[in-house]
Design an enzyme around this catalytic site. Structure first.
Site, PDB file in Angstrom:
ATOM      1  N   ASP A  13       0.809  -1.230   0.000  1.00 59.89           N
ATOM      2  CA  ASP A  13       0.000   0.000   0.000  1.00 59.89           C
ATOM      3  C   ASP A  13       0.836   1.271   0.000  1.00 59.89           C
ATOM      4  OD1 ASP A  13      -2.225  -1.701   0.271  1.00 59.89           O
ATOM      5  OD2 ASP A  13      -1.991  -1.702   2.444  1.00 59.89           O
ATOM      6  N   LYS A  16       2.379   2.299  -5.047  1.00 58.98           N
ATOM      7  CA  LYS A  16       3.071   1.822  -6.253  1.00 58.98           C
ATOM      8  C   LYS A  16       2.243   2.071  -7.503  1.00 58.98           C
ATOM      9  CE  LYS A  16       3.213  -2.313  -4.432  1.00 58.98           C
ATOM     10  NZ  LYS A  16       2.783  -2.030  -3.071  1.00 58.98           N
ATOM     11  N   GLY A  40      -4.096  -4.211  -4.309  1.00 63.70           N
ATOM     12  CA  GLY A  40      -5.057  -3.154  -4.604  1.00 63.70           C
ATOM     13  C   GLY A  40      -4.267  -1.924  -5.013  1.00 63.70           C
ATOM     14  N   HIS A  41      -4.131  -1.709  -6.311  1.00 63.53           N
ATOM     15  CA  HIS A  41      -3.323  -0.584  -6.783  1.00 63.53           C
ATOM     16  C   HIS A  41      -4.232   0.562  -7.194  1.00 63.53           C
ATOM     17  CE1 HIS A  41       0.328  -3.410  -7.562  1.00 63.53           C
ATOM     18  NE2 HIS A  41       0.000  -3.286  -6.295  1.00 63.53           N
ATOM     19  N   GLN A 221       2.190  -5.912  -3.150  1.00 65.00           N
ATOM     20  CA  GLN A 221       2.537  -5.990  -1.714  1.00 65.00           C
ATOM     21  C   GLN A 221       3.863  -5.250  -1.474  1.00 65.00           C
ATOM     22  OE1 GLN A 221       1.586  -9.351  -3.210  1.00 65.00           O
ATOM     23  NE2 GLN A 221      -0.437  -8.536  -2.895  1.00 65.00           N
TER      24      GLN A 221
HETATM   25  P1  IMP Z   1      -2.650 -12.727   1.574  1.00 67.48           P
HETATM   26  O1  IMP Z   1      -1.699 -12.143   0.574  1.00 67.48           O
HETATM   27  O2  IMP Z   1      -4.091 -12.460   1.220  1.00 67.48           O
HETATM   28  O3  IMP Z   1      -2.396 -14.165   1.865  1.00 67.48           O
HETATM   29  O4  IMP Z   1      -2.410 -11.966   2.972  1.00 67.48           O
HETATM   30  C1  IMP Z   1      -1.208 -12.100   3.712  1.00 67.48           C
HETATM   31  C2  IMP Z   1      -0.791 -10.768   4.326  1.00 67.48           C
HETATM   32  O5  IMP Z   1      -0.436  -9.863   3.287  1.00 67.48           O
HETATM   33  C3  IMP Z   1      -1.894 -10.067   5.112  1.00 67.48           C
HETATM   34  O6  IMP Z   1      -1.299  -9.363   6.183  1.00 67.48           O
HETATM   35  C4  IMP Z   1      -2.474  -9.064   4.115  1.00 67.48           C
HETATM   36  O7  IMP Z   1      -3.089  -7.962   4.747  1.00 67.48           O
HETATM   37  C5  IMP Z   1      -1.210  -8.668   3.388  1.00 67.48           C
HETATM   38  N1  IMP Z   1      -1.457  -8.171   2.033  1.00 67.48           N
HETATM   39  C6  IMP Z   1      -1.725  -8.884   0.922  1.00 67.48           C
HETATM   40  N2  IMP Z   1      -1.876  -8.100  -0.139  1.00 67.48           N
HETATM   41  C7  IMP Z   1      -1.674  -6.835   0.294  1.00 67.48           C
HETATM   42  C8  IMP Z   1      -1.652  -5.555  -0.353  1.00 67.48           C
HETATM   43  O8  IMP Z   1      -1.831  -5.421  -1.569  1.00 67.48           O
HETATM   44  N3  IMP Z   1      -1.402  -4.503   0.450  1.00 67.48           N
HETATM   45  C9  IMP Z   1      -1.162  -4.619   1.775  1.00 67.48           C
HETATM   46  N4  IMP Z   1      -1.155  -5.772   2.416  1.00 67.48           N
HETATM   47  C10 IMP Z   1      -1.410  -6.884   1.685  1.00 67.48           C
END
Ligand code: IMP
Length: 426
Positions: A13, A16, A40-41, A221
């Protein structure tokens, strides 16, 4: 310099999407190399705020090619919804989207397993998009790739194998016949719709590079959510680091020319896990409301903390970052003093680096340097010289302590709300 990788230098977040959208103007193709629609971009495009989850942010610009390489995990339903969503905005991806035949498919049971684990086992605060369970199947060598998905006989075989070989766990979700029915619902139509986009993206990218095309890699991420170098187990299941672009898209290490890290002027994270510089609830709450710090994918409130240079130094090292984009500087206006975490202490002793041990990550105490805050509305400023002196000092201090140039400063969500500094990054 034909290849630039943009990575999140914190816990995701970082903004990017905005940087990639901006830099895409001089790219031929924009490539996602890991993650899925957990990302989520957020991009302000033609004055409208859009959140993309799977499609690379560059696809919004006319003529740019978007690539979902084999390291990405793809929810066919999610992707088709997104293609329809951008179509409504009068953006057609036809002829501009390339999906790797080798990318793994997120099945309905992956999403259900993700949700089930979050409610019955140790919750990590995942996005519940089925990302972890899909990568688990990939590693267990029972995953379904896009090449299978668009080939009905292969798909049925692979689906049966996946359901049988993971039967014990899947039984927690329901009867195998029911899971199969769910996986097949709408399948034919989705496979038909996605087939025209599916190619060998390794060949596509290498051909592009050999004909001098410029390629931009869009990390999802952030480094601290990396499966290997992040705050394990509170991480995602892929490799957001720059090296992930080699593995996830099939490039050789020496083909990555530049790496740009993106970091907020403070820090946020969503979900559980250590966060040494997390602010007390009251202050975090005020900042959250001011900056709209809610997840672009799940709407969850983001946790908020001060800028953490111990953590960022780690990101600089593992990402090979050559410069940084500092986003959301405008949000810090009105906060006095500003704090930057310059070191950690553990049981009273200084800790030199971001610790690997989970218990230490939870227990370290940040050591802060205090800087005078700045006031006034800097939103939308495009010249470094016009920033208040204290804002300039903040930026310069971060540069100095990290020993890294800050090439971009974002002063608002809009595409033009950006200060460019120093030599061109790309
Ligand atoms: P997962 O990727 O859904 O398995 O989540 C694993 C961890 O990564 C959790 O803490 C999510 O909140 C975090 N996470 C996954 N995608 C994002 C993102 O795009 N932005 C921020 N945190 C993310």
């Amino acid at each position: 310099m034909p290849v630039l990788v943009v990575v999140g230098a914190q816990w995701g977040d970082e903004g990017k999407g905005k940087l990639v959208h901006y830099l895409s103007r001089s790219a031929h193709a924009v490539v996602r190399y890991q993650g899925g629609n957990n990302a989520g971009h957020t991009v302000v495009h033609r004055g409208e705020t859009l959140a993309l989850h799977l499609l690379p942010s560059g696809i919004l610009l006319p003529g740019k090619v978007g690539v979902l390489a084999h390291g990405v995990v793809i929810s066919p339903r999610g992707l088709l919804e997104e293609i329809r969503f951008v179509k409504k905005k009068k953006i057609s991806v036809r002829g501009r989207l390339r999906i790797s035949l080798g990318a793994h498919v997120v099945m309905p049971y992956h999403m259900r397993l993700d949700a089930l684990r979050e409610t019955t086992e140790r919750p990590l605060g995942t996005t519940r998009r089925g990302i972890g369970p899909c990568y688990i199947d990939k590693v267990a060598r029972r995953g379904i790739q896009m090449a299978d998905f668009i080939d009905p006989p292969a798909f049925r075989k692979k689906l049966d194998f996946a359901l049988e070989s993971n039967a014990a766990e899947l039984r927690r979700l329901g009867k195998p016949a029911q899971l199969k029915k769910e996986a097949l619902r709408g399948y034919r139509r989705m496979a038909e719709e996605l087939r025209p986009y599916c190619v060998d993206t390794v060949e596509y990218l290498h051909q592009g590079l050999s004909s001098g095309k410029r390629i931009l890699f869009e990390g999802a991420q952030g480094v601290m959510l990396d499966l290997d170098v992040g705050t394990y187990p509170f991480v995602t299941s892929s490799s957001p680091v720059a090296g992930g672009a080699c593995v996830g898209a099939g490039l050789a290490p020496r083909q990555l020319d530049r790496v740009l890290g993106v970091a907020k002027a403070y820090t946020t994270r969503v979900g559980a896990g250590p966060f040494p510089t997390e602010m007390p609830a009251g202050m975090a709450g005020a900042l959250r409301e001011k900056a709209g710090e809610y997840g672009a994918t799940t709407g969850r409130p983001r946790r908020i903390g001060w800028l953490d240079l111990v953590q960022l130094r780690r990101a600089v090292k593992v990402g090979g970052l050559e410069s940084l984009a500092l986003t959301k500087l405008d949000v810090l206006s009105g906060i006095h003093p500003l704090k930057i975490c310059v070191a950690y202490r553990f049981r009273g002793k200084p800790v030199a680096h971001f610790p690997v041990s989970q218990s230490m990550q939870f227990a370290v105490e940040p050591v802060y340097e205090l800087l005078p805050g700045f006031s006034g509305n800097i939103r939308g400023l495009r010249e470094f010289g016009k920033l208040p002196p204290q804002a300039k000092s903040y930026v310069r201090r971060v540069e100095r302590l990290l020993n890294l140039p800050i090439s971009f400063i974002s002063t608002g969500p809009g595409a033009g709300e950006l200060i460019l500094r120093g030599p061109k990054v790309w």
